[in-house]
Design an enzyme around this catalytic site. Structure first.
Site, short mmCIF file in Angstrom:
data_model
loop_
_atom_site.label_atom_id
_atom_site.label_comp_id
_atom_site.label_asym_id
_atom_site.label_seq_id
_atom_site.Cartn_x
_atom_site.Cartn_y
_atom_site.Cartn_z
N HIS A 1 -3.40 -10.33 -3.52
CA HIS A 1 -4.63 -10.23 -2.75
C HIS A 1 -5.82 -9.87 -3.65
O HIS A 1 -6.79 -9.27 -3.21
CB HIS A 1 -4.47 -9.19 -1.62
CG HIS A 1 -3.42 -9.60 -0.62
ND1 HIS A 1 -2.92 -8.75 0.33
CD2 HIS A 1 -2.78 -10.79 -0.43
CE1 HIS A 1 -2.01 -9.40 1.06
NE2 HIS A 1 -1.91 -10.63 0.61
N PRO B 1 -5.00 5.82 1.17
CA PRO B 1 -4.34 5.53 2.45
C PRO B 1 -3.90 4.08 2.55
O PRO B 1 -4.53 3.20 1.96
CB PRO B 1 -5.44 5.81 3.48
CG PRO B 1 -6.73 5.77 2.74
CD PRO B 1 -6.43 6.14 1.33
N ASP B 2 -2.80 3.84 3.28
CA ASP B 2 -2.44 2.45 3.55
C ASP B 2 -3.25 1.95 4.74
O ASP B 2 -4.15 2.64 5.21
CB ASP B 2 -0.91 2.29 3.74
CG ASP B 2 -0.38 2.99 4.99
OD1 ASP B 2 -1.20 3.51 5.77
OD2 ASP B 2 0.84 3.02 5.18
N PHE B 3 -2.96 0.76 5.22
CA PHE B 3 -3.72 0.23 6.36
C PHE B 3 -3.10 0.62 7.69
O PHE B 3 -3.79 1.01 8.60
CB PHE B 3 -3.75 -1.31 6.29
CG PHE B 3 -4.81 -1.86 5.36
CD1 PHE B 3 -5.70 -1.03 4.72
CD2 PHE B 3 -4.89 -3.22 5.14
CE1 PHE B 3 -6.66 -1.53 3.86
CE2 PHE B 3 -5.85 -3.75 4.29
CZ PHE B 3 -6.73 -2.90 3.65
N ARG B 4 -1.77 0.46 7.77
CA ARG B 4 -1.17 0.41 9.11
C ARG B 4 -0.35 1.61 9.52
O ARG B 4 0.20 1.61 10.62
CB ARG B 4 -0.32 -0.86 9.24
CG ARG B 4 -1.19 -2.11 9.22
CD ARG B 4 -0.39 -3.38 9.34
NE ARG B 4 -1.27 -4.55 9.25
CZ ARG B 4 -1.72 -5.05 8.10
NH1 ARG B 4 -1.37 -4.51 6.95
NH2 ARG B 4 -2.53 -6.09 8.10
N ALA C 1 0.80 -1.22 0.00
CA ALA C 1 0.00 0.00 0.00
C ALA C 1 0.84 1.28 0.00
O ALA C 1 0.39 2.32 -0.50
CB ALA C 1 -0.92 -0.01 1.21
N ASN D 1 -1.49 -4.83 -3.56
CA ASN D 1 -2.47 -3.76 -3.74
C ASN D 1 -3.63 -4.20 -4.61
O ASN D 1 -3.49 -5.04 -5.49
CB ASN D 1 -1.79 -2.53 -4.34
CG ASN D 1 -0.81 -1.92 -3.36
OD1 ASN D 1 -0.83 -2.26 -2.18
ND2 ASN D 1 0.04 -1.03 -3.82
N ASP E 1 -5.58 -1.75 -6.03
CA ASP E 1 -6.02 -0.51 -6.69
C ASP E 1 -5.78 -0.50 -8.20
O ASP E 1 -6.20 0.45 -8.89
CB ASP E 1 -5.33 0.70 -6.05
CG ASP E 1 -3.81 0.59 -6.03
OD1 ASP E 1 -3.24 -0.06 -6.93
OD2 ASP E 1 -3.18 1.18 -5.11
N GLN F 1 9.29 3.47 4.28
CA GLN F 1 9.45 4.42 5.39
C GLN F 1 10.21 3.81 6.55
O GLN F 1 10.88 4.49 7.30
CB GLN F 1 8.08 4.88 5.91
CG GLN F 1 7.28 5.76 4.99
CD GLN F 1 7.86 7.16 4.84
OE1 GLN F 1 8.96 7.43 5.29
NE2 GLN F 1 7.13 8.03 4.18
P1 CNA Z 1 0.51 -1.70 5.25
O1 CNA Z 1 0.55 -2.80 6.24
O2 CNA Z 1 -0.45 -0.58 5.47
O3 CNA Z 1 2.01 -1.09 5.21
C1 CNA Z 1 2.38 -0.01 4.38
C2 CNA Z 1 3.87 0.21 4.52
O4 CNA Z 1 4.25 1.21 3.62
C3 CNA Z 1 4.31 0.64 5.91
O5 CNA Z 1 5.51 -0.01 6.24
C4 CNA Z 1 4.51 2.15 5.74
O6 CNA Z 1 5.51 2.65 6.61
C5 CNA Z 1 4.97 2.22 4.32
N1 CNA Z 1 4.66 3.47 3.64
C6 CNA Z 1 3.49 4.17 3.63
N2 CNA Z 1 3.58 5.22 2.81
C7 CNA Z 1 4.84 5.21 2.29
C8 CNA Z 1 5.54 6.05 1.37
N3 CNA Z 1 4.97 7.11 0.79
N4 CNA Z 1 6.81 5.72 1.08
C9 CNA Z 1 7.42 4.65 1.65
N5 CNA Z 1 6.80 3.83 2.51
C10 CNA Z 1 5.52 4.09 2.81
O7 CNA Z 1 0.27 -2.24 3.78
P2 CNA Z 1 0.76 -3.59 3.13
O8 CNA Z 1 0.60 -3.43 1.68
O9 CNA Z 1 2.06 -4.03 3.66
O10 CNA Z 1 -0.33 -4.61 3.71
C11 CNA Z 1 -0.96 -5.47 2.90
C12 CNA Z 1 -2.45 -5.16 2.75
C13 CNA Z 1 -2.74 -3.71 2.54
C14 CNA Z 1 -2.97 -5.81 1.52
O11 CNA Z 1 -3.93 -6.75 1.87
C15 CNA Z 1 -3.59 -4.72 0.63
O12 CNA Z 1 -4.71 -5.16 -0.04
C16 CNA Z 1 -3.91 -3.66 1.58
N6 CNA Z 1 -4.10 -2.28 1.07
C17 CNA Z 1 -3.99 -1.98 -0.24
C18 CNA Z 1 -4.20 -0.69 -0.67
C19 CNA Z 1 -4.08 -0.38 -2.13
O13 CNA Z 1 -4.46 -1.18 -2.96
N7 CNA Z 1 -3.57 0.80 -2.48
C20 CNA Z 1 -4.49 0.33 0.24
C21 CNA Z 1 -4.60 -0.02 1.60
C22 CNA Z 1 -4.39 -1.33 1.99
#
Ligand code: CNA
Length: 404
Positions: free
Chosen positions: A147, A54-57, A45, A128, A130, A246
């Site tokens: 996913h 937005p991301d999840f975590r 994400a 992702n 998206d 990050q």
């Molecule tokens: P997560 O667990 O939310 O982690 C995101 C990671 O990215 C974290 O380590 C953050 O520190 C890091 N991060 C966030 N923004 C930035 C940036 N601009 N530059 C560098 N690092 C950054 O998300 P994961 O993808 O690890 O978790 C998997 C889930 C999230 C999957 O099941 C997805 O389907 C799900 N998801 C997807 C989307 C999407 O499709 N865009 C959005 C939200 C969640």
């Protein structure tokens, strides 16, 4: 988890085996020397946050942190197939926001496309949903959407496919579509993998590829969802692995040829592209992803920061979910009962072979696969007293308690 998932960072005095140094310049030299022509990219994400998704975590701007203040029984309920059966509306409200077509790919997505156009991309594994990789131009056959995604849709009961135009209409109207087969009439959803569902067969068919890679790029993921999180550990020893994120995650940084580029993904890929002499080409490629009618508002208004834009997006999203959530006490009761019953069922199920072990796929490293399915004893102990841990048990591709 993967074998080296929690391994300590490599001692800085240990020399790399393959690269000249653990730096972005050394990675660029390795690429320019023609030694990286089977690049495997793994994303999450974090590569889409600068697009406004937005991301999840992430602690403040992540979706889970914001959904926690809503009336959902737990944040992941939005993506929980059992919850969806009972109340599909929260998911469709989110889908309305996240549906492809509203967001522009980031320069990080374009960087993956550039790797392909240079003939270097072996496979992109993305978590992702998206579809921004596709929109950036990466060919579908090079993408493993681990996913699932919004690209196709089907009935959750009879599995028959559902037309894209009708799904678009439903999402636009925030209505809940049903199976077109009158004898079925089941709920329909995009083929996004919900907690409690199997990963697509393409994931299992391709998960051996990291072993064949000569360079691995991991970008924008917390590597906290299994079995995806184990993919980087399948790279052969001596294969350079670059983390652009990050924060340091997983076991990245524990091997002699791991390079950590901690910070923003877009800044990281620009740095790598510049070191390769590709920056101009990358910027040109990304420029082509801009919508033609995008008004040039930057000159008239002060530019908002990425965090400001993201905060606005998250606020709007949670407001919409909040409005459409009409959880009654009865629904809460149903869920609590359901979770209890499900936990008992799962305890029974665990005595049988697990659903994450596909019958047809050969395990890459047996010990890695096995360890990826193991439940942390701490979680197992907590599971008896805490319902979110119970869910971590029920849905085996979360093996870590989410940070709400
Ligand atoms: P997560 O667990 O939310 O982690 C995101 C990671 O990215 C974290 O380590 C953050 O520190 C890091 N991060 C966030 N923004 C930035 C940036 N601009 N530059 C560098 N690092 C950054 O998300 P994961 O993808 O690890 O978790 C998997 C889930 C999230 C999957 O099941 C997805 O389907 C799900 N998801 C997807 C989307 C999407 O499709 N865009 C959005 C939200 C969640």
């Amino acid at each position: 988890m993967g074998q080296d998932q929690s391994a300590p960072l490599i001692d800085e005095n240990t020399p790399p085996q393959t690269l000249d140094a653990r730096t972005v310049d050394a990675v660029a030299k390795y690429i320019k020397d023609g030694r990286a022509w089977r690049v495997v990219v793994m994303t999450g994400a974090g590569i889409s946050t600068s697009a406004g998704i937005p991301d999840f975590r992430s602690p403040d701007t992540g979706l889970y942190a914001n959904l926690a203040r809503l009336n959902l029984p737990y944040a992941e309920a939005v993506f929980d197939i059992s919850y969806f059966r009972n109340n599909p509306l929260p998911f469709y409200t989110l889908a309305h926001e996240l549906y492809p077509g509203k967001y522009r790919p980031t320069i990080t997505h374009s960087f993956v496309n550039l790797l392909d156009k240079k003939g270097l991309l072996l496979k992109l594994f993305t978590q992702n949903i998206d579809c921004l990789e596709r929109e950036a131009g990466v060919p579908g056959d090079l993408i493993v959407e681990a996913h699932g995604s919004f690209a196709t849709h089907s009935c959750i009961e009879c599995k028959s496919s559902f037309p894209e135009d009708l799904m678009q209409k439903a999402v636009r109207e925030k209505s809940v579509p049903h199976c077109l087969d009158k004898n079925c009439g089941g709920l329909v959803k995009p083929d996004i993998v919900f907690f409690g569902e199997q990963l697509p067969s393409a994931f299992f068919a391709n998960r051996q590829l990291p072993q064949e890679a000569d360079l691995c790029l991991v970008m924008g993921t917390s590597l906290s969802v299994q079995p995806f999180a184990s993919l980087p550990s399948f790279c052969a020893d001596g294969t350079p692995r670059v983390l652009i994120n990050q924060e340091q995650v997983g076991g990245l940084g524990s091997r002699p040829d791991d390079v950590l580029l901690l910070g923003d993904c877009d800044a990281g890929v620009r740095k790598l592209a510049e070191a390769c002499g590709w920056l101009e080409e990358l910027e040109d490629m990304w420029a082509k992803t801009a919508p033609e009618d995008e008004p040039d508002t930057d000159k008239e208004q002060p530019k908002k920061t990425r965090d400001e834009k993201l905060e606005e997006e998250v606020d709007q999203l949670t407001r919409e979910v909040e409005e459409s959530l009409k959880l009654s006490e009865a629904q809460h009761q149903w869920l609590e009962n359901h979770v209890g019953t499900k936990f008992e069922q799962i305890q029974e199920e665990e005595k049988k072979p697990g659903p994450m072990q596909p019958a047809t796929a050969e395990p890459v490293k047996k010990e890695d696969i096995e360890s990826s399915r193991r439940v942390d004893p701490k979680d197992a102990a907590a599971a008896t007293s805490d319902s979110s841990s119970v869910l971590a048990h029920v849905f085996p591709h979360i093996n870590k308690k989410p940070s709400l």
